[in-house]
Every structure is written in C-alpha cells, then in structure tokens.
Design a protein around this motif. Sequence first.
Motif, PDB file in Angstrom:
ATOM      1  N   GLY A  90       6.751   7.742  -0.972  1.00 14.48           N
ATOM      2  CA  GLY A  90       6.244   8.823  -1.689  1.00 14.48           C
ATOM      3  C   GLY A  90       6.995  10.069  -1.575  1.00 14.48           C
ATOM      4  N   GLN A  91       7.563  10.416  -0.230  1.00 14.84           N
ATOM      5  CA  GLN A  91       8.726  11.326  -0.157  1.00 14.84           C
ATOM      6  C   GLN A  91      10.157  11.087  -0.910  1.00 14.84           C
ATOM      7  OE1 GLN A  91       9.636  12.596   3.999  1.00 14.84           O
ATOM      8  NE2 GLN A  91       7.467  11.915   4.731  1.00 14.84           N
ATOM      9  N   MET A  92      10.307   9.894  -0.934  1.00 17.00           N
ATOM     10  CA  MET A  92      11.794   9.409  -1.577  1.00 17.00           C
ATOM     11  C   MET A  92      11.647   9.586  -3.024  1.00 17.00           C
ATOM     12  SD  MET A  92      12.388   5.949   0.791  1.00 17.00           S
ATOM     13  CE  MET A  92      13.707   5.681  -0.059  1.00 17.00           C
ATOM     14  N   VAL A  93      10.413   9.203  -3.379  1.00 21.07           N
ATOM     15  CA  VAL A  93      10.486   9.288  -5.186  1.00 21.07           C
ATOM     16  C   VAL A  93      10.369  10.805  -5.424  1.00 21.07           C
ATOM     17  CG1 VAL A  93       8.397   9.046  -6.854  1.00 21.07           C
ATOM     18  CG2 VAL A  93       9.023   7.185  -5.224  1.00 21.07           C
ATOM     19  N   GLU A  94       9.427  11.493  -4.649  1.00 19.99           N
ATOM     20  CA  GLU A  94       9.582  12.940  -4.929  1.00 19.99           C
ATOM     21  C   GLU A  94      11.244  13.482  -4.968  1.00 19.99           C
ATOM     22  OE1 GLU A  94       7.220  15.480  -2.525  1.00 19.99           O
ATOM     23  OE2 GLU A  94       5.457  14.358  -3.312  1.00 19.99           O
ATOM     24  N   ALA A  95      11.943  13.034  -3.965  1.00 15.22           N
ATOM     25  CA  ALA A  95      13.381  13.498  -3.867  1.00 15.22           C
ATOM     26  C   ALA A  95      14.233  12.867  -5.057  1.00 15.22           C
ATOM     27  CB  ALA A  95      14.051  13.088  -2.384  1.00 15.22           C
ATOM     28  N   GLN A  96      13.939  11.746  -5.340  1.00 10.37           N
ATOM     29  CA  GLN A  96      14.683  11.164  -6.386  1.00 10.37           C
ATOM     30  C   GLN A  96      14.324  11.967  -7.684  1.00 10.37           C
ATOM     31  OE1 GLN A  96      14.050   9.059  -9.117  1.00 10.37           O
ATOM     32  NE2 GLN A  96      16.265   8.419  -9.404  1.00 10.37           N
ATOM     33  N   ASP A 107      16.122  -0.916 -17.392  1.00 13.85           N
ATOM     34  CA  ASP A 107      17.099  -0.117 -17.167  1.00 13.85           C
ATOM     35  C   ASP A 107      16.372   1.207 -16.360  1.00 13.85           C
ATOM     36  OD1 ASP A 107      15.894   0.907 -19.295  1.00 13.85           O
ATOM     37  OD2 ASP A 107      17.732   0.771 -20.511  1.00 13.85           O
ATOM     38  N   GLU A 108      15.159   0.951 -15.960  1.00 16.14           N
ATOM     39  CA  GLU A 108      14.477   1.867 -15.329  1.00 16.14           C
ATOM     40  C   GLU A 108      14.731   2.184 -13.526  1.00 16.14           C
ATOM     41  OE1 GLU A 108      10.089   1.655 -15.179  1.00 16.14           O
ATOM     42  OE2 GLU A 108      10.177   0.501 -17.146  1.00 16.14           O
ATOM     43  N   PRO A 109      14.555   3.435 -13.046  1.00 20.08           N
ATOM     44  CA  PRO A 109      14.810   3.823 -12.024  1.00 20.08           C
ATOM     45  C   PRO A 109      13.502   2.804 -11.128  1.00 20.08           C
ATOM     46  CG  PRO A 109      14.003   5.611 -12.541  1.00 20.08           C
ATOM     47  CD  PRO A 109      14.247   4.773 -13.859  1.00 20.08           C
ATOM     48  N   PHE A 110      14.011   2.330  -9.774  1.00 19.61           N
ATOM     49  CA  PHE A 110      12.817   1.432  -9.193  1.00 19.61           C
ATOM     50  C   PHE A 110      12.942   1.704  -7.744  1.00 19.61           C
ATOM     51  CE2 PHE A 110      15.813  -1.878  -7.785  1.00 19.61           C
ATOM     52  CZ  PHE A 110      16.943  -1.495  -8.527  1.00 19.61           C
ATOM     53  N   ALA A 111      12.087   1.153  -7.126  1.00 25.12           N
ATOM     54  CA  ALA A 111      11.978   1.025  -5.627  1.00 25.12           C
ATOM     55  C   ALA A 111      12.184  -0.644  -5.015  1.00 25.12           C
ATOM     56  CB  ALA A 111      10.771   1.696  -4.906  1.00 25.12           C
ATOM     57  N   VAL A 112      13.058  -0.231  -3.786  1.00 21.97           N
ATOM     58  CA  VAL A 112      12.892  -1.506  -3.126  1.00 21.97           C
ATOM     59  C   VAL A 112      12.365  -1.239  -1.724  1.00 21.97           C
ATOM     60  CG1 VAL A 112      14.561  -3.486  -1.950  1.00 21.97           C
ATOM     61  CG2 VAL A 112      15.068  -2.162  -4.162  1.00 21.97           C
ATOM     62  N   LEU A 113      11.435  -2.194  -1.144  1.00 17.32           N
ATOM     63  CA  LEU A 113      10.735  -2.223   0.036  1.00 17.32           C
ATOM     64  C   LEU A 113      11.106  -3.263   0.720  1.00 17.32           C
ATOM     65  CD1 LEU A 113       8.374  -0.717  -2.104  1.00 17.32           C
ATOM     66  CD2 LEU A 113       7.647   0.077   0.161  1.00 17.32           C
ATOM     67  N   LEU A 114      11.421  -3.107   2.073  1.00 11.86           N
ATOM     68  CA  LEU A 114      11.660  -4.427   2.887  1.00 11.86           C
ATOM     69  C   LEU A 114      10.585  -4.323   3.701  1.00 11.86           C
ATOM     70  CD1 LEU A 114      15.532  -4.382   3.787  1.00 11.86           C
ATOM     71  CD2 LEU A 114      14.490  -4.770   1.533  1.00 11.86           C
ATOM     72  N   PRO A 115       9.720  -5.453   3.489  1.00 13.13           N
ATOM     73  CA  PRO A 115       8.324  -5.418   4.109  1.00 13.13           C
ATOM     74  C   PRO A 115       8.213  -5.752   5.536  1.00 13.13           C
ATOM     75  CG  PRO A 115       8.493  -7.244   2.558  1.00 13.13           C
ATOM     76  CD  PRO A 115       9.773  -6.606   2.504  1.00 13.13           C
ATOM     77  N   ASP A 116       9.421  -6.231   6.438  1.00  8.32           N
ATOM     78  CA  ASP A 116       9.503  -6.277   7.763  1.00  8.32           C
ATOM     79  C   ASP A 116       9.397  -5.000   8.350  1.00  8.32           C
ATOM     80  OD1 ASP A 116      10.221  -8.951   7.505  1.00  8.32           O
ATOM     81  OD2 ASP A 116      12.078  -8.995   8.045  1.00  8.32           O
ATOM     82  N   GLU A 117      10.015  -3.691   7.750  1.00 13.99           N
ATOM     83  CA  GLU A 117       9.793  -2.545   8.351  1.00 13.99           C
ATOM     84  C   GLU A 117       8.506  -1.911   7.843  1.00 13.99           C
ATOM     85  OE1 GLU A 117      12.379  -0.938   9.703  1.00 13.99           O
ATOM     86  OE2 GLU A 117      14.134  -1.644   8.973  1.00 13.99           O
ATOM     87  N   VAL A 118       7.762  -1.771   8.757  1.00  7.36           N
ATOM     88  CA  VAL A 118       6.329  -1.217   8.651  1.00  7.36           C
ATOM     89  C   VAL A 118       6.513   0.230   9.283  1.00  7.36           C
ATOM     90  CG1 VAL A 118       3.848  -1.296   9.434  1.00  7.36           C
ATOM     91  CG2 VAL A 118       5.343  -3.387   8.877  1.00  7.36           C
ATOM     92  N   LEU A 119       6.297   1.097   8.064  1.00  3.55           N
ATOM     93  CA  LEU A 119       6.533   2.655   8.544  1.00  3.55           C
ATOM     94  C   LEU A 119       5.212   3.301   8.237  1.00  3.55           C
ATOM     95  CD1 LEU A 119       9.429   3.063   6.075  1.00  3.55           C
ATOM     96  CD2 LEU A 119       9.488   2.499   8.519  1.00  3.55           C
ATOM     97  N   GLU A 156       0.620  -1.244   0.034  1.00  5.03           N
ATOM     98  CA  GLU A 156      -0.020  -0.055  -0.095  1.00  5.03           C
ATOM     99  C   GLU A 156       0.901   1.341   0.028  1.00  5.03           C
ATOM    100  OE1 GLU A 156      -2.712  -0.542   3.054  1.00  5.03           O
ATOM    101  OE2 GLU A 156      -3.948  -2.272   1.771  1.00  5.03           O
ATOM    102  N   GLU A 157       2.075   1.291   0.735  1.00  2.00           N
ATOM    103  CA  GLU A 157       2.996   2.329   0.678  1.00  2.00           C
ATOM    104  C   GLU A 157       3.529   2.639  -0.926  1.00  2.00           C
ATOM    105  OE1 GLU A 157       6.158   1.973   3.544  1.00  2.00           O
ATOM    106  OE2 GLU A 157       7.180   3.501   2.422  1.00  2.00           O
ATOM    107  N   ALA A 158       3.701   1.579  -1.400  1.00  2.00           N
ATOM    108  CA  ALA A 158       4.286   1.658  -2.710  1.00  2.00           C
ATOM    109  C   ALA A 158       3.280   2.127  -3.608  1.00  2.00           C
ATOM    110  CB  ALA A 158       4.630   0.260  -3.299  1.00  2.00           C
ATOM    111  N   ARG A 159       1.927   1.611  -3.548  1.00  2.00           N
ATOM    112  CA  ARG A 159       0.881   2.110  -4.220  1.00  2.00           C
ATOM    113  C   ARG A 159       0.550   3.665  -4.121  1.00  2.00           C
ATOM    114  NH1 ARG A 159      -3.783  -1.842  -2.971  1.00  2.00           N
ATOM    115  NH2 ARG A 159      -3.147  -3.265  -4.871  1.00  2.00           N
ATOM    116  N   ALA A 160       0.759   4.157  -2.870  1.00  2.00           N
ATOM    117  CA  ALA A 160       0.531   5.553  -2.616  1.00  2.00           C
ATOM    118  C   ALA A 160       1.688   6.440  -3.256  1.00  2.00           C
ATOM    119  CB  ALA A 160       0.343   5.784  -1.066  1.00  2.00           C
ATOM    120  N   ALA A 161       2.692   5.852  -3.427  1.00  2.00           N
ATOM    121  CA  ALA A 161       3.861   6.351  -4.153  1.00  2.00           C
ATOM    122  C   ALA A 161       3.882   6.450  -5.710  1.00  2.00           C
ATOM    123  CB  ALA A 161       5.340   6.070  -3.636  1.00  2.00           C
ATOM    124  N   GLY A 162       2.713   5.648  -6.224  1.00  2.00           N
ATOM    125  CA  GLY A 162       2.680   5.740  -7.848  1.00  2.00           C
ATOM    126  C   GLY A 162       3.127   4.478  -8.450  1.00  2.00           C
TER     127      GLY A 162
END
Length: 296
Positions: free
Chosen positions: A144-150, A124-136, A43-49
């Motif tokens: 979402g904040q990180m994608v904007e920064a990137q 060769d696209e930029p991509f995200a990695v999420l470790l699901p153990d970490e619930v934020l 869901e966090e990934a979805r919210a980031a697009g």
Amino acid sequence: MSRVRKAIFPVAGLGTRFLPATKAVPKELMPVVDRPVLQYAVEEARAAGIEEFIFVSSMGKTAMEDHFDRNLPLEETLEKKNKLELLQAVRDAAIPDGQLTMVRQHAPKGLGHAVWCARHAIGDEPFAVLLPDEVLHAEKPCLGQMVEAQEELGGSVIAVIEVEREDTKKYGVLDPVDALTDETDVIAAKGMIEKPAPDAAPSRLACIGRYVLPGEIMSELGKTGKGAGGEVQLTDAIASLIGRHPLHGVRFKGARYDCGSVLGFLEANMAFGLAREDVAPALMKAMRAHLFGAKG
Ligand code: G1P
C-alpha cells in the motif's frame, strides 16, 4: 497514469528447503498459524487495491488455486454446524470470480523470466510483484505504501531494508543517488545490482520482494539475458529501465519474515502466534517450558 490494479505472484519454485514437507504440498501453502504463507501476500495486495491476481505457477501445484476458490460443500457443513467464524475465514480466503489468473512457467529460468511469463495478463499497465516467501507485517501494509509512492513518483518502486554488508550477496541491492540519513524513507536510485559481493555492493539497501513496475518492463525482460546465477533477473531489467523510468526504494519499517527458510518460517509462526489473543497465553507457557523447563 493508470492505477495499479494487477499483481503477479511468482509461485513456481520447488521449495526444496522444506523437503519432504513440500513433496506434495506447495511451499506457498505451508501455514503460518492457520493461514498459508501465500494468503498473507494476497491479503497485502488486496489491501493495496489490487483486483487482479496472477499466479505464475508450475507443474504439480494446483492446490494453490483450490485454496483461493470457494469450497461450497465445506461452507455448507460449517454453516450447519454453526461454526460462523470459520465459515467467514474460509469465505474471506477466496479470490472473487474471474480475478485469479494462473500462468505457467515451464522451467526455473529466474525471477525475471517468471514475471515475463505473465506479460499477456499485464498488457502495458503498471503492476505489482509480490514474492510470497517474504511475509511482511506493518501497521500500514508494505505494498500500500509503495503504490502511494508510485502514484506520486511514477516509474519503478521497490521495498528495501538495510542489511548487514556480508548479506548483500543474497539480495538485489540499490545504488542510491544521494547519501542516506535515518529519516530518508523514499530513496532515488541510479542503479540496482543482483546479489553483489559485499565489497562490490553499492549500498546495504536490499530489496525484500515487493515491486511496483511499469508495464514496459515486460518488453525489457524479453530482451534481458542471463544474469547472476545464470538466471534472467528482474533486477537487471529494472536497472535497464532507469533512463526511461525512475527507480525509487521505499524503506520498509515493520516486521519481515523470510518464510523461504526454515528458520524464518518458524519465527513467523512464533510471532504471528504470539500476536493472536486466542493462542498467545498457551504458546507463551509452552515456550517457557521448552526454554526454562516446566517450572520456568
Ligand atoms: C529474489 C530477488 C532479489 C530479492 C530477493 C528478496 O532473490 O532476485 O533481488 O532481493 O528475492 O527476497 P531470491 O531470494 O529469489 O534468490
């Protein structure tokens, strides 16, 4: 520069810290209140697009893909019984047709190797990695904040928090370019070290399992040898890219639960339970009774 559309979820781990619970159930499907841990990251990934979800999985963990599938007989039953909120929750959990890719990692060779296993799904696209153990949990979700920064800075972006010096040995740690102030939210880095001993750590800024990375890291990972713990480390490949791709840390301001540990998992259940209007009053009453006795 292309938009970040794809995310990798490394989910091949055995979850030994939760045995025997994880004997037949993947640790990523253990529930925090009524949603599996992995669903929070999706869901966090979805919210980031994010539109394409890539699970790097292993033998015996196919229940994860079922969870993100539709379950039409269940939906039909819930509809007939007029359980519409549950029906919506069940539907919302699904990842739409064709947007989930499963990739296997045959042996536990490290996080860097797990990410590399998804190279063909990334290209060769930029991509995200999420470790699901970490619930934020934050008002504005972390990725979402990180994608904007990137989008502004390019290169690699990782989420960091400040940890106690004695805990640096548990994390990937940033080597920042400049001295930090409390107000610094985006931090340029000249290096990153996996699990440094406290006296060797370049800072106390620890990576909390969220990354936005350039596609080029895949070829770098293909060349990365074993690092800390005898495993191929994502941290080492990120550090090797720095001359070609800048590295920035985004300071995460919100609540973080390490659901890879029993304590963090219990805390997440308590916190998310207390945040739920339908659960909180009874939960608080039960907690008071446990802590202070029935009259507390
Ligand atoms: C992994 C990464 C580490 C990161 C941590 C965050 O370590 O290798 O850099 O700081 O996740 O949870 P692990 O906890 O899998 O050993």
